[in-house]
Design an enzyme around this catalytic site. Structure first.
Site, PDB file in Angstrom:
ATOM      1  CB  CYS A   5      45.415  42.946  53.048  1.00 17.35           C
ATOM      2  SG  CYS A   5      45.975  43.385  51.443  1.00 17.35           S
ATOM      3  CB  CYS A 235      32.475  45.218  51.013  1.00 18.26           C
ATOM      4  SG  CYS A 235      32.660  44.161  49.582  1.00 18.26           S
ATOM      5  CG  ASP A 346      30.761  28.618  44.768  1.00 18.77           C
ATOM      6  OD1 ASP A 346      31.031  28.819  45.662  1.00 18.77           O
ATOM      7  OD2 ASP A 346      31.414  28.511  43.813  1.00 18.77           O
ATOM      8  CG  ASP A 347      31.232  32.226  47.138  1.00 14.42           C
ATOM      9  OD1 ASP A 347      31.537  32.927  46.572  1.00 14.42           O
ATOM     10  OD2 ASP A 347      31.868  31.416  47.517  1.00 14.42           O
ATOM     11  CB  CYS A 383      35.195  45.453  43.303  1.00 15.41           C
ATOM     12  SG  CYS A 383      35.505  46.019  44.999  1.00 15.41           S
ATOM     13  CB  CYS A 437      30.471  43.592  42.300  1.00 12.84           C
ATOM     14  SG  CYS A 437      29.822  42.921  43.997  1.00 12.84           S
TER      15      CYS A 437
END
Length: 449
Positions: A5, A235, A346-347, A383, A437
């Site tokens: 968030c 992270c 792309d990420d 995650c 991850c």
């Protein structure tokens, strides 16, 4: 209940007509962190007033009177990863009573083991971590809120950035692992707290809230507590994808990090013909990677892949089918790509559905070949710390080799980026990041407390 968030807060030295307006604007600038709901709490005539609802920030506050004079306000945008349909229950801020005082709380993160927390603190009927945080704070047997929060940060392991509105100021906490970002801004009128520096607006970036730190902010920043022996697990997916390109961590701009990673990828890639090859970045995160790649490779950069305005990120949509529909509906080709070799940056590649739809669209528009460069390693593990990276079964890289993934998505070539290259560009200690991850190396203290 897991959430990624955005939280925001302003405390001015005096009442100001811009407090609520600036808070809502800050939430709009954090909209990329959550699109499902938004809310604020502010002080008015010694009472705390909360206004919140489901939907985008603009929709929620379109009929709201933003000119109420107050000196203090906090806000929240929410991105759910649970798929729970009882939205109203989860919308923040959360107002509660403590020591005959009314307080309001906003939270970003994830307390992994709610059942253990309930057992440890003797709680019942708790279904979400925001509610649990409030109940733990109430339960801690200390006389003052400062002592309660100190006890909380000492004994609750988890991922959390918290801002609590007291009528006298803001309490600010960041867990001792520093997983999620949180920063402080200042101007002549007061202070701002934000998940990302991109939302500070006219506030000057001061610093990040330290891992394990508790602050009280009113007319100055008052340190309350700083936990020792922190084990950092920042992270790395925040750097790779989630954070806005205009944000910065430790005074380093996210866009610059991504640009340099793109350059590094190009240095080790195969050569493409300059006459009929184009480079692009998937909107929006992939663009700085693509521009960096273009500079080193000498290939023309063309933003032929575009996204319709105000469509948001497919990653934070709650259902996979919605992501696919959004991709097909909102991405479009801008420019002539017929007969061209396309290098697409792309990420990340999580489920693979979005990339498959993009490649299909490019081929339908006449692309000669499509070469995908992912600016992170294969996402192989879920995650548990607040980002919607799903179960092993949903992760395309958990059960397929790179070659199998290439075939599934329909690319001519596919290459990933090593984690060490990303850490190098960020420029911090290699051991200060969580990359679970990618490699499955979870911080056990966050999983089993």
């Amino acid at each position: 209940m897991k959430t990624e968030c955005g939280i925001f807060g302003i405390v001015y030295k005096e009442k100001n007509r811009n407090t609520i307006c600036k808070t809502i604007s800050g939430l709009e600038l954090l909209q990329h962190r959550g699109r499902e709901s938004a809310g604020i709490t502010y002080q008015y005539n010694d009472n705390l007033i909360t206004y919140k609802d489901s939907g985008l920030v603009k929709k929620v506050f379109q009929d709201f009177d933003k000119k109420v004079e107050t000196n203090i306000c906090i806000g929240h945008v929410r991105y759910s990863t649970s798929g729970d349909k009882n939205m109203e229950k989860y919308i923040q801020p959360v107002v509660f009573d403590l020591n005959n005082k009314q307080l309001s709380l906003v939270f970003n993160g994830n307390i992994k083991n709610i059942n253990r927390s309930k057992e440890k603190f003797g709680l019942s009927n708790i279904s979400m971590d925001t509610e649990m945080i409030v109940e733990i704070i109430k339960k801690i047997d200390k006389p003052s809120i400062e002592e309660k929060l100190t006890e909380f940060i000492e004994h609750v392991n988890g991922v959390y950035c918290i801002v609590i509105l007291d009528k006298d100021g803001l309490y600010v906490l960041r867990d001792s692992y520093g997983v999620r970002p949180l920063c402080i801004g200042q101007n002549k009128d007061g202070y701002c707290i934000s998940s990302e520096s991109c939302a500070l607006q006219e506030f000057n970036f001061v610093r990040e809230v330290k891992s394990g730190e508790i602050l009280f902010i009113k007319d100055k920043i008052v340190p309350i507590y700083l936990k020792k022996e922190n084990i950092l697990s920042k992270c790395i997916f925040e750097h790779i994808y989630f954070m806005n390109k205009d944000s910065r961590l430790d005074f380093k701009k996210i866009e610059e990090i991504r640009y340099n990673v793109g350059k590094e990828i190009a240095r080790e890639d195969i050569e493409f013909s300059k006459e009929d090859s184009l480079v692009t970045g998937c909107p929006q995160t992939g663009i700085p990677y693509g521009r960096g790649y273009s500079v080193v490779s000498g290939l023309e950069y063309a933003q032929f892949l575009r996204k319709k305005d105000n469509t948001g990120r497919t990653f934070i949509l709650p259902e996979n089918e919605m992501r696919i529909i959004s991709c097909k509906k909102n991405l479009y080709i801008d420019g002539e790509i017929k007969g061209k070799n396309l290098i697409l940056l792309d990420d990340s590649l999580v489920r693979g559905n979005t990339m498959t739809a993009i490649i299909q669209k490019l081929r339908e528009s006449g692309a000669k070949s499509v070469h995908v460069r992912i600016t992170s390693p294969p996402v192989k593990s879920p995650c548990y710390f607040g980002v919607d990276i799903p179960s092993y079964d949903e992760l395309i890289a958990s059960t397929n080799t790179v070659e199998q993934i290439r075939q599934i998505i329909g690319a001519d070539t596919l290459k990933y980026t090593e984690l060490d290259k990303i850490k190098k560009e960020i420029g911090e200690s290699e051991n200060s990041f969580c990359g679970a991850c990618f490699n499955g190396n979870y911080n056990e203290k966050l999983l089993e407390w």
